[in-house]
Write an enzyme that holds these catalytic residues in place. Structure first.
Site, PDB file in Angstrom:
ATOM      1  N   GLY A  37       0.836  -1.200   0.000  1.00  0.00           N
ATOM      2  CA  GLY A  37       0.000   0.000   0.000  1.00  0.00           C
ATOM      3  C   GLY A  37       0.864   1.241   0.000  1.00  0.00           C
ATOM      4  O   GLY A  37       2.094   1.166   0.091  1.00  0.00           O
ATOM      5  N   LEU A  38       0.228   2.378  -0.097  1.00  0.00           N
ATOM      6  CA  LEU A  38       0.940   3.647  -0.118  1.00  0.00           C
ATOM      7  C   LEU A  38       1.708   3.892   1.174  1.00  0.00           C
ATOM      8  O   LEU A  38       1.376   3.321   2.222  1.00  0.00           O
ATOM      9  CB  LEU A  38      -0.056   4.798  -0.310  1.00  0.00           C
ATOM     10  CG  LEU A  38      -0.790   4.892  -1.648  1.00  0.00           C
ATOM     11  CD1 LEU A  38      -1.892   5.935  -1.553  1.00  0.00           C
ATOM     12  CD2 LEU A  38       0.183   5.216  -2.774  1.00  0.00           C
ATOM     13  N   GLY A  40       2.308   5.564   4.461  1.00  0.00           N
ATOM     14  CA  GLY A  40       1.333   6.155   5.369  1.00  0.00           C
ATOM     15  C   GLY A  40       0.004   5.430   5.419  1.00  0.00           C
ATOM     16  O   GLY A  40      -0.911   5.853   6.129  1.00  0.00           O
ATOM     17  N   SER A 111       5.966  -1.774  -2.279  1.00  0.00           N
ATOM     18  CA  SER A 111       5.974  -2.695  -3.432  1.00  0.00           C
ATOM     19  C   SER A 111       4.960  -2.235  -4.484  1.00  0.00           C
ATOM     20  O   SER A 111       3.945  -2.884  -4.685  1.00  0.00           O
ATOM     21  CB  SER A 111       5.713  -4.137  -2.999  1.00  0.00           C
ATOM     22  OG  SER A 111       4.647  -4.257  -2.094  1.00  0.00           O
TER      23      SER A 111
END
Length: 204
Positions: A37-38, A40, A111
């Site tokens: 995921g992004l 944060g 990733s």
């Protein structure tokens, strides 16, 4: 760039103790929980709490965290597309070893590219790669910005930052989606644990 020469004259040595032997000793199966995921989005926070819950149930675990790995194994890598790819390639090989060791392995890496995540999946046997999409809007991640990285990226101090000037390719068919901008940490952890129970990775 000069191409590195591959090692010659190497032979794979088989052990007399295999993955199933190690799993029997540990009294549980092994797999990779691949949190993606992004920045944060809460990957590391979620992985840490899931590991704590698994440890409480007597399950042998280990976390491979993106920042931690860049302090050692991958400290020679930057954030270019090529280095990101090599970062994930190395981690894929490490997770394969941990699964072979019979350990439930949790990874927390942005990733960002589908192809690299797929390559890791293909290193492992069926059902050993559990892709967990830690879904969080860019807006919510920027508001959190726990490391101040989005602010630096917006100011041009950081290049190739995922979500700003580098892409993030969301998983197409993850085993699990956890919406951390909608759920509390407690409910996010519960969702992961219930998935592992439902699919038979851990027992009630």
């Amino acid at each position: 760039m000069t191409e590195k020469k591959k090692a010659d004259n190497i032979t794979w040595h088989e052990s007399k103790v295999n993955k199933n032997d190690r799993r029997k000793l540990n009294k549980h199966t092994s797999a990779v929980l691949w949190f993606t995921g992004l920045s944060g989005s809460g990957k590391s926070t979620l992985a840490v709490e899931v590991e704590r819950k698994l440890n409480e149930r007597g399950i042998h675990t280990y976390i491979l965290d993106g920042d931690n790995i860049r302090h050692g194994l991958n400290k020679d890598l930057g954030f270019s597309p090529e280095d990101r790819s090599e970062n994930i390639r190395r981690i894929g090989e490490v997770t394969k070893l941990f699964v072979d060791a019979g350990i439930m392995t949790l990874t927390a890496f942005i990733s960002p590219y589908h192809e690299e995540r797929q390559q890791v999946r293909e290193l492992l046997n069926d059902l050993e790669f559990i892709e967990i999409y830690v879904k969080c809007s860019l807006e919510a991640a920027e508001i959190r910005d726990p490391k101040g990285l989005y602010k630096k990226a917006r100011n041009g101090e950081i290049k190739n930052f995922t979500g700003i000037d580098a892409p993030y390719e969301a998983p197409k068919h993850p085993e699990l989606i956890v919406e951390t901008d909608q759920l509390s940490l407690e409910d996010s952890v519960k969702q992961v644990i219930e998935f592992l129970e439902r699919k038979g990775y851990i027992y009630l």
